[in-house]
Design an enzyme around this catalytic site. Structure first.
Site, PDB file in Angstrom:
ATOM      1  N   GLU A 267       0.792  -1.233   0.000  1.00  0.00           N
ATOM      2  CA  GLU A 267       0.000   0.000   0.000  1.00  0.00           C
ATOM      3  C   GLU A 267       0.827   1.289   0.000  1.00  0.00           C
ATOM      4  OE1 GLU A 267      -2.708  -0.506   3.305  1.00  0.00           O
ATOM      5  OE2 GLU A 267      -3.493  -2.377   2.502  1.00  0.00           O
TER       6      GLU A 267
ATOM      7  N   GLU B  26      -6.216 -10.734  -1.400  1.00  0.00           N
ATOM      8  CA  GLU B  26      -7.047 -10.578  -0.187  1.00  0.00           C
ATOM      9  C   GLU B  26      -8.527 -10.541  -0.561  1.00  0.00           C
ATOM     10  OE1 GLU B  26      -5.610  -7.337   2.267  1.00  0.00           O
ATOM     11  OE2 GLU B  26      -3.525  -7.756   1.748  1.00  0.00           O
TER      12      GLU B  26
HETATM   13  O1  9MR Z   1      -7.446  -8.631   8.428  1.00  0.00           O
HETATM   14  C1  9MR Z   1      -6.512  -7.827   9.118  1.00  0.00           C
HETATM   15  C2  9MR Z   1      -7.084  -7.395  10.446  1.00  0.00           C
HETATM   16  O2  9MR Z   1      -7.229  -8.506  11.312  1.00  0.00           O
HETATM   17  C3  9MR Z   1      -6.177  -6.334  11.095  1.00  0.00           C
HETATM   18  O3  9MR Z   1      -6.795  -5.841  12.257  1.00  0.00           O
HETATM   19  C4  9MR Z   1      -5.937  -5.216  10.108  1.00  0.00           C
HETATM   20  C5  9MR Z   1      -5.040  -4.149  10.693  1.00  0.00           C
HETATM   21  O4  9MR Z   1      -4.797  -3.126   9.822  1.00  0.00           O
HETATM   22  O5  9MR Z   1      -5.335  -5.743   8.937  1.00  0.00           O
HETATM   23  C6  9MR Z   1      -6.182  -6.622   8.254  1.00  0.00           C
HETATM   24  O6  9MR Z   1      -5.566  -7.066   7.050  1.00  0.00           O
HETATM   25  C7  9MR Z   1      -5.252  -6.053   6.104  1.00  0.00           C
HETATM   26  C8  9MR Z   1      -4.062  -6.537   5.288  1.00  0.00           C
HETATM   27  O7  9MR Z   1      -3.009  -6.882   6.129  1.00  0.00           O
HETATM   28  C9  9MR Z   1      -3.625  -5.495   4.275  1.00  0.00           C
HETATM   29  N1  9MR Z   1      -4.718  -5.070   3.444  1.00  0.00           N
HETATM   30  C10 9MR Z   1      -5.938  -4.684   4.122  1.00  0.00           C
HETATM   31  C11 9MR Z   1      -6.368  -5.793   5.077  1.00  0.00           C
HETATM   32  C12 9MR Z   1      -7.686  -5.449   5.723  1.00  0.00           C
HETATM   33  O8  9MR Z   1      -7.556  -4.299   6.499  1.00  0.00           O
END
Ligand code: 9MR
Length: 370
Positions: free
Chosen positions: A156, A261
């Site tokens: 990102e 994702e």
């Molecule tokens: O699914 C993840 C969640 O459990 C965490 O709290 C969060 C923290 O920012 O991150 C989520 O996963 C993210 C991923 O690592 C990167 N892309 C966006 C995803 C959803 O927020």
């Protein structure tokens, strides 16, 4: 009476088990087209809910940690690493013969504040930040050398308009922080695949910026194997056309694609995309399916899943992996994002750990491409 009831239950359980044994898994059905993966949490790795653990082992040919390898959890302080969870996850994937993705090395989110500041609380110098990145990446990648198929090296780094996100990495090092991250990762495990990962890749300005980045990295002699398109989707957006346009753009530039994702929220969206910093207040109108999803909406969701999956299959010459971001509707991050406490239904398995009927349709579709 009691005994009759117990026997009836036993027969039902037996039939359900036999049925699931006869079913092809998603990983098997997509073999030869692309890997089919899932993001896993530590409860699932540890077998706290054995049914979920079993499903992950059986249904998927790839896994990625949902959280435990991110900078904050794995490297909470300058001289402290926390390996326990990531070690378990890697062993779990190996036991299941699954391809393991490391997620993620450099990200502005879920990273300790210490990473960017010195003893006086001031921003570190560019040299110091570069050195911290080198140490972080070489420790983490080095520890799992030869065991991780590929790494989300940078996550990102762009805004949707294609400009660089003004993260601490960018503020201190400029755009070269991306190049350094790829160089350090390659040094630590020359055989590992390396990826750039982002959301809203379907947005043309962002996709263009990513293509330019890949070209620049290649010109600088860096290894980069694919672009990860997170694919956090809604009921209407991104459109099939804009998704296909982004695939075309990447393919035309000779870039392989990972759907990293994937989920499709069934709930109304207060915004589009997955900007992790956005949050909105709860309201009943924004949480309409607490008692279940009406059939007509469910059919719409099913169609959307199949349309997108069909597109991934159509581009299977360049799509190397499709990963869903979670296993069941129970554990998805979308129940709490971007509005806390809603009931979403974005995954392929329901709240009772049952495969949704659409999965059979996906498997049939995948088989048509064989
Ligand atoms: O699914 C993840 C969640 O459990 C965490 O709290 C969060 C923290 O920012 O991150 C989520 O996963 C993210 C991923 O690592 C990167 N892309 C966006 C995803 C959803 O927020």
């Amino acid at each position: 009476m009691k005994i009759e009831l117990i026997s009836a239950v036993t027969v039902i359980v037996l039939l359900a088990t036999l049925h699931s044994m006869a079913q092809k898994s998603l990983g098997e059905a997509t073999k030869g087209e692309f890997l089919f993966g899932v993001a896993v949490n530590m409860n699932q790795v540890k077998g706290i809910n054995p049914i979920e653990t079993e499903l992950i082992s059986k249904e998927f040919s790839a896994i990625v940690p949902e959280n435990c390898m991110k900078p904050q959890p794995i490297h909470p302080k300058k001289n402290r690493y926390y390996w326990k969870d990531a070690d378990k996850l890697v062993t779990f994937g190996e036991k299941n013969n699954q391809a393991i993705t490391g997620h993620c090395l450099i990200w502005h989110s879920q990273i300790g504040k210490w990473f960017f500041i010195d003893a006086d609380g001031k921003d570190v110098s560019p040299e110091e930040l570069k050195e911290r990145m080198r140490q972080h990446i070489s420790k983490v990648v080095g520890r799992y050398k030869g065991r991780i198929k590929g790494w989300d090296v940078v996550n990102e780094a762009f805004e949707d308009d294609g400009s660089y996100r003004k993260s601490k990495f960018y503020q201190i090092l400029g755009k070269d922080f991306i190049k350094y991250a790829f160089q350090f990762a390659h040094e630590a495990d020359p055989n590992a695949e390396l990826y750039y990962n982002d959301y809203n890749v379907e947005t043309p300005s962002k996709c263009d910026a990513i293509v330019e980045l890949v070209k620049d990295l290649r010109t600088a002699g860096c290894r980069i194997d694919a672009v990860g398109s997170q694919s956090h989707m809604h009921m209407n957006l991104p459109t099939l056309d804009s998704t296909e346009a982004s695939f075309k753009k990447l393919r035309d530039a000779g870039i392989h694609i990972l759907i990293t994702e994937w989920d499709i929220s069934i709930l109304p969206s207060p915004y589009e995309g997955a900007n992790v910093s956005a949050n909105f207040n709860y309201s009943k109108e924004m949480d309409p399916y607490r008692d279940g999803v009406p059939d007509v909406i469910q059919q719409k969701w099913n169609k959307r899943i199949l349309d997108m999956f069909g597109l991934f299959l159509k581009y299977r010459d360049v799509v190397d992996r499709v990963t869903v971001w979670g296993l069941t509707d129970n554990s998805t991050w979308l129940n709490n994002f971007p509005i806390h406490g809603r009931k979403d239904y974005p995954m392929l398995f329901d709240r009772n750990n049952q495969r949704k009927p659409v999965v059979d349709e996906m498997i049939k579709l995948a088989e048509k491409f064989k």
